[in-house]
Design a protein around this motif. Structure first.
Motif, PDB file in Angstrom:
ATOM      1  N   ARG A 130     -15.333   7.356  15.453  1.00 59.64           N
ATOM      2  CA  ARG A 130     -15.076   8.796  15.490  1.00 59.64           C
ATOM      3  C   ARG A 130     -13.720   9.155  14.883  1.00 59.64           C
ATOM      4  N   GLN A 131     -13.372   8.434  13.817  1.00 63.75           N
ATOM      5  CA  GLN A 131     -12.175   8.712  13.020  1.00 63.75           C
ATOM      6  C   GLN A 131     -10.873   8.390  13.759  1.00 63.75           C
ATOM      7  N   VAL A 132     -10.931   7.491  14.701  1.00 63.35           N
ATOM      8  CA  VAL A 132      -9.763   7.059  15.469  1.00 63.35           C
ATOM      9  C   VAL A 132      -9.745   5.539  15.488  1.00 63.35           C
ATOM     10  N   TRP A 133      -8.539   4.958  15.438  1.00 62.70           N
ATOM     11  CA  TRP A 133      -8.369   3.509  15.427  1.00 62.70           C
ATOM     12  C   TRP A 133      -8.026   2.973  16.814  1.00 62.70           C
ATOM     13  N   ARG A 134      -8.452   1.767  17.077  1.00 63.03           N
ATOM     14  CA  ARG A 134      -7.973   1.004  18.232  1.00 63.03           C
ATOM     15  C   ARG A 134      -6.880   0.071  17.743  1.00 63.03           C
ATOM     16  N   THR A 135      -5.822  -0.067  18.515  1.00 63.31           N
ATOM     17  CA  THR A 135      -4.748  -0.977  18.134  1.00 63.31           C
ATOM     18  C   THR A 135      -4.314  -1.786  19.351  1.00 63.31           C
ATOM     19  N   TYR A 136      -3.150  -2.411  19.266  1.00 64.07           N
ATOM     20  CA  TYR A 136      -2.710  -3.334  20.302  1.00 64.07           C
ATOM     21  C   TYR A 136      -2.819  -2.760  21.714  1.00 64.07           C
ATOM     22  N   GLU A 137      -3.103  -3.656  22.662  1.00 62.16           N
ATOM     23  CA  GLU A 137      -3.079  -3.348  24.102  1.00 62.16           C
ATOM     24  C   GLU A 137      -3.929  -2.130  24.462  1.00 62.16           C
ATOM     25  N   ASP A 138      -5.120  -2.046  23.822  1.00 58.05           N
ATOM     26  CA  ASP A 138      -6.090  -0.998  24.126  1.00 58.05           C
ATOM     27  C   ASP A 138      -5.558   0.404  23.849  1.00 58.05           C
ATOM     28  N   SER A 139      -4.612   0.501  22.924  1.00 63.52           N
ATOM     29  CA  SER A 139      -4.080   1.808  22.537  1.00 63.52           C
ATOM     30  C   SER A 139      -4.982   2.441  21.482  1.00 63.52           C
ATOM     31  N   PHE A 140      -4.967   3.771  21.406  1.00 62.59           N
ATOM     32  CA  PHE A 140      -5.661   4.437  20.303  1.00 62.59           C
ATOM     33  C   PHE A 140      -4.626   5.016  19.351  1.00 62.59           C
ATOM     34  N   SER A 141      -5.037   5.122  18.094  1.00 66.93           N
ATOM     35  CA  SER A 141      -4.062   5.442  17.058  1.00 66.93           C
ATOM     36  C   SER A 141      -4.701   6.250  15.935  1.00 66.93           C
ATOM     37  N   PHE A 142      -3.891   7.105  15.317  1.00 65.49           N
ATOM     38  CA  PHE A 142      -4.234   7.742  14.042  1.00 65.49           C
ATOM     39  C   PHE A 142      -3.241   7.189  13.025  1.00 65.49           C
TER      40      PHE A 142
END
Length: 489
Positions: free
Chosen positions: A260-272
């Motif tokens: 849905r146009q959003v990234w997952r990154t370290y430690e279960d964080s979400f990111s743009f």
């Protein structure tokens, strides 16, 4: 103002760790424009690299996609769209006579998760046509819903879909739903493309604080001051990031999931994140959010991304405490550093043993891809001018020696509000600095810091009475005429 200013120590973060993060970024000469850090509703660090100011709109590039994703999710929650809807059913007027079966099978969900049937759309080579029409005219490459590929133009089509359903751009739709109520800037906007649709994959312009507010709204599951502005389930689905993207781009931080146009990154964080290093990261475990904007060259952005992401987690997230820390002088040191920040410049020597020999000398050039007929480097103490003649005529870039000079970039007619379409007499704001990297090598760095972001490296090498000019223009869809080599006659 939603965010309340507070010291880092009051929310369990040591000010010296933020200083370490900023110093780590500066050490790598990363051209950061802004850096904001908040924990919960407390704004604990707000930094701008002069001449960038807090109120300046910044081009967010692919962070724009995350807004589109949220708008689509909200429309699904309202029953105006379905995840299983076929995209061709929403744009029948754009379809070719014979629709490829791969395209016919492509759904909204496939597009949100970058699992479309396409692998490339060279839109910038086709400026004059409607970009949505061009998307549906391309030949599919593989069956949708199978493999990840970063289909940027698919995001554009999703933004166009929001506009077609609501009669508003995705940004105005979100403003009406929520953004205006949370304090999003009135003068924020999105550029458009040929065909009349908003440039939904790349061209949101807003402030870093706007990004922080939007991130907070999503972290709050769409609730703001007790009012549910966006559908809670829609927000949760947007930031859940369920799909594997197989180490996209080769970066660990961006290979942990996409949806849905959003990234997952370290430690279960979400990111743009967007081209040139425009980032938002929210870590739900600690409730810490970081926003930054920058003007990184695409060739060096990989290192910059790793440094920014890595330092944020190493210095801030991983060392955050659950209780307040004693106040200390480290906070005053952080404030002093923040007030001294300036846009990065070139690194090298102030002068050279041949500086006097080439100062003011005009070099006539052989035929070259940039169309540069001649150039002159004029040096006057701490400042100078790079003068050249190209297809548009006489041009000048003013520079400081390892110090930026603010000005309008001399090339005229680049795009303005309509992407990819030249606008007569329009120019971009830029900052330029220069130095000597070797006794016989001069370097000029011009950073474009306007509604469009880019960099121009000019390197001039001298040997045996000859001058070789190298230009490296790095931008999404301009500076193309500033790439190549030229040798003096």
């Amino acid at each position: 103002m939603y965010f309340k200013k507070a010291t880092p120590e009051s929310v369990g973060i040591n000010s010296c760790e933020i200083t370490k993060m900023i110093n780590a970024i500066n050490k790598h000469n990363i051209p950061l424009h802004s850096l904001l850090i908040a924990r919960g509703d407390k704004l604990i660090s707000e930094n701008y690299w002069a001449p960038i100011k807090a109120q300046d709109n910044h081009r967010m590039y692919s962070q724009t996609k995350s807004y589109v994703g949220m708008a689509v999710s909200q429309l699904i929650a309202e029953g105006k769209l379905g995840l299983d809807d076929k995209i061709i059913d929403h744009f029948p007027e754009y379809l070719p006579e014979e629709v490829h079966p791969y395209l016919a099978a492509q759904t909204i969900e496939h597009m949100l998760n970058m699992h479309t049937c396409f692998t490339d759309c060279p839109w910038f080579e086709n400026h004059d046509g409607d970009r949505v029409k061009y998307y549906f005219s391309m030949k599919p490459v593989h069956y949708p819903g199978t493999v990840y590929y970063y289909d940027s133009t698919g995001s554009f089509v999703l933004g166009a879909l929001v506009q077609k359903i609501t009669g508003k751009t995705f940004l105005d739709y979100l403003k009406d739903k929520a953004l205006t109520k949370i304090g999003f800037s009135e003068n924020s906007k999105v550029l458009t493309c040929p065909g009349g649709f908003a440039w939904g994959d790349s061209a949101l312009l807003c402030t870093p604080m706007d990004m922080l507010l939007f991130a907070r709204l999503l972290a709050n599951k769409g609730e703001w001051n007790g009012e549910q502005l966006l559908d809670r389930n829609a927000v949760e689905q947007t930031i859940a990031v369920p799909c594997s993207c197989g180490g996209a781009g080769g970066y660990i931080f961006s290979g942990l999931g996409y949806g849905r146009q959003v990234w997952r990154t370290y430690e279960d964080s979400f990111s743009f994140f967007g081209m040139h290093c425009q980032f938002m990261i929210h870590n739900p475990k600690t409730d810490i959010t970081m926003v930054c904007t920058a003007g990184c060259q695409r060739g060096s952005s990989g290192l910059a991304k790793e440094v920014i992401y890595g330092s944020f987690f190493d210095f801030i997230v991983d060392k955050a405490k659950d209780t307040a820390l004693p106040e200390s002088e480290a906070y005053d040191e952080l404030l002093a550093l923040s007030s001294s920040l300036k846009l990065t410049t070139v690194c090298g020597n102030d002068t050279s043993i041949i500086a006097d020999q080439i100062n003011g000398k005009t070099f006539k050039m052989e035929e070259n891809p940039m169309g540069v007929k001649e150039f002159t480097i004029k040096l006057d103490g701490k400042y100078g001018e790079f003068c050249y003649v190209n297809a548009q005529g006489n041009k000048t870039i003013k520079f400081g020696i390892k110090e930026n000079v603010l000005q309008q970039f001399p090339e005229i007619g680049y795009s303005k509000d309509l992407g990819g379409v030249r606008t007569q007499d329009h120019t971009y704001l830029c900052a330029a600095s220069a130095c000597w990297t070797q006794d016989n090598k001069f370097k000029l760095l011009t950073q474009i810091i306007d509604e469009y972001i880019g960099t121009l490296d000019v390197i001039v090498g001298f040997n045996d009475g000859k001058a070789v000019l190298q230009m490296i223009g790095d931008a999404e869809d301009f500076l193309k005429e500033y790439n190549g080599y030229a040798t003096s006659k």
